[in-house]
Design an enzyme around this catalytic site. Structure first.
Site, PDB file in Angstrom:
ATOM      1  N   ASP A 222       0.828  -1.212   0.000  1.00 19.42           N
ATOM      2  CA  ASP A 222       0.000   0.000   0.000  1.00 19.42           C
ATOM      3  C   ASP A 222       0.860   1.258   0.000  1.00 19.42           C
ATOM      4  O   ASP A 222       2.007   1.230   0.452  1.00 19.42           O
ATOM      5  CB  ASP A 222      -0.837   0.080   1.282  1.00 19.42           C
ATOM      6  CG  ASP A 222      -1.790  -1.079   1.417  1.00 19.42           C
ATOM      7  OD1 ASP A 222      -2.127  -1.691   0.400  1.00 19.42           O
ATOM      8  OD2 ASP A 222      -2.190  -1.354   2.571  1.00 19.42           O
TER       9      ASP A 222
HETATM   10  N1  URA Z   1      -1.253  -5.944   4.068  1.00 18.92           N
HETATM   11  C1  URA Z   1      -1.705  -4.673   4.073  1.00 18.92           C
HETATM   12  O1  URA Z   1      -2.687  -4.364   4.738  1.00 18.92           O
HETATM   13  N2  URA Z   1      -1.051  -3.760   3.354  1.00 18.92           N
HETATM   14  C2  URA Z   1       0.059  -4.040   2.634  1.00 18.92           C
HETATM   15  O2  URA Z   1       0.632  -3.156   1.991  1.00 18.92           O
HETATM   16  C3  URA Z   1       0.519  -5.359   2.639  1.00 18.92           C
HETATM   17  C4  URA Z   1      -0.158  -6.292   3.362  1.00 18.92           C
END
Ligand code: URA
Length: 241
Positions: free
Chosen positions: A103
């Site tokens: 993310d």
């Molecule tokens: N889980 C999440 O919530 N975000 C990420 O970027 C990777 C795994």
């Protein structure tokens, strides 16, 4: 080797993309148009796309320590900073792309390659390799919540997460937060954040610290390093398990 694979290896398109390139009649083998993706070719066959010879692309592999505030994409239509901005031009010129995604607000270990085959397998659910995260969550994580996270929680699309390893690393009583290590073998959208939301301990910040046996050791936030040959072989080993 199948024609479709030869095109993918040359970096012309993904395996699936290669099928449409072949079916559209743009590919010739030894001067003859071939529209069958599974057509067998050997290394001596001359393969062209739009009458241009294709060469076997050298495969490269990098491990990036992603900072927060970067989008995991090769090109962002909203003109935000992308993970590609962290690579120098020479390394980017190998047409690398991220393997899976982190993310915008997640930091940590992200692999890059131009090896479509490896990327394809690493991101398929049945081969999902182990991913280790450190999450700083709000509140004092309870034993009950840890047990629930370990067993499986229902996240979006009614999906029940598979068994995970979860351990509280440190309780910060002053700020009322817990640092938690969580190891999962899947990669659903925002999975870790969703899992902690579900048990009532929202994630304040998240870092991926491990991917298969790879760690962030020696790689500062915002920088990257090439993988060593034995590390690439090990990743290939992971998908054959
Ligand atoms: N889980 C999440 O919530 N975000 C990420 O970027 C990777 C795994």
């Amino acid at each position: 080797m199948r024609l479709q694979k030869r095109l993918a290896e040359a970096g012309i398109a993904s395996r699936r993309g290669a099928v449409s390139v072949i079916e559209s009649g743009r590919v010739k083998v030894n001067g003859q148009i071939i529209t069958e993706p599974g057509f067998p070719v050997n290394p001596k066959d001359m393969v062209t796309v739009d009458d241009k010879m294709i060469e076997k692309e050298i495969h490269v592999y990098y491990l990036l320590n992603k900072p927060t505030g970067y989008v995991t994409t090769v090109k962002d239509d909203k003109n935000r900073k992308t993970v590609m901005d962290l690579f120098d031009e020479v390394d980017r010129s190998h047409r690398i792309f991220p393997v899976g995604r982190l993310d915008f607000d997640t930091a940590g270990l992200l692999l890059f390659t131009n090896d479509g085959d490896l990327a394809y397998y690493l991101t398929r659910p049945e081969f999902e390799v182990k991913k280790t995260y450190l999450a700083r969550v709000e509140g004092m994580l309870t034993k009950v919540a840890i047990k629930t996270l370990k067993t499986g929680v229902v996240i979006e699309n009614n999906y029940t997460t598979r068994p995970a390893q979860v351990r509280a690393v440190e309780y910060d009583k002053r700020n009322m937060t817990t640092l938690v290590e969580i190891i999962i073998h899947e990669g659903k959208n925002q999975q870790v954040r969703q899992m902690f939301d579900k048990v009532g301990f929202p994630v304040k910040n998240l870092t991926r610290v491990g991917y298969a046996d790879l760690t962030l050791e020696g790689v500062e936030r915002g920088s990257y390093r090439p993988l060593k040959i034995h590390e690439v072989k090990k990743l290939y080993g992971e998908i054959k398990k």
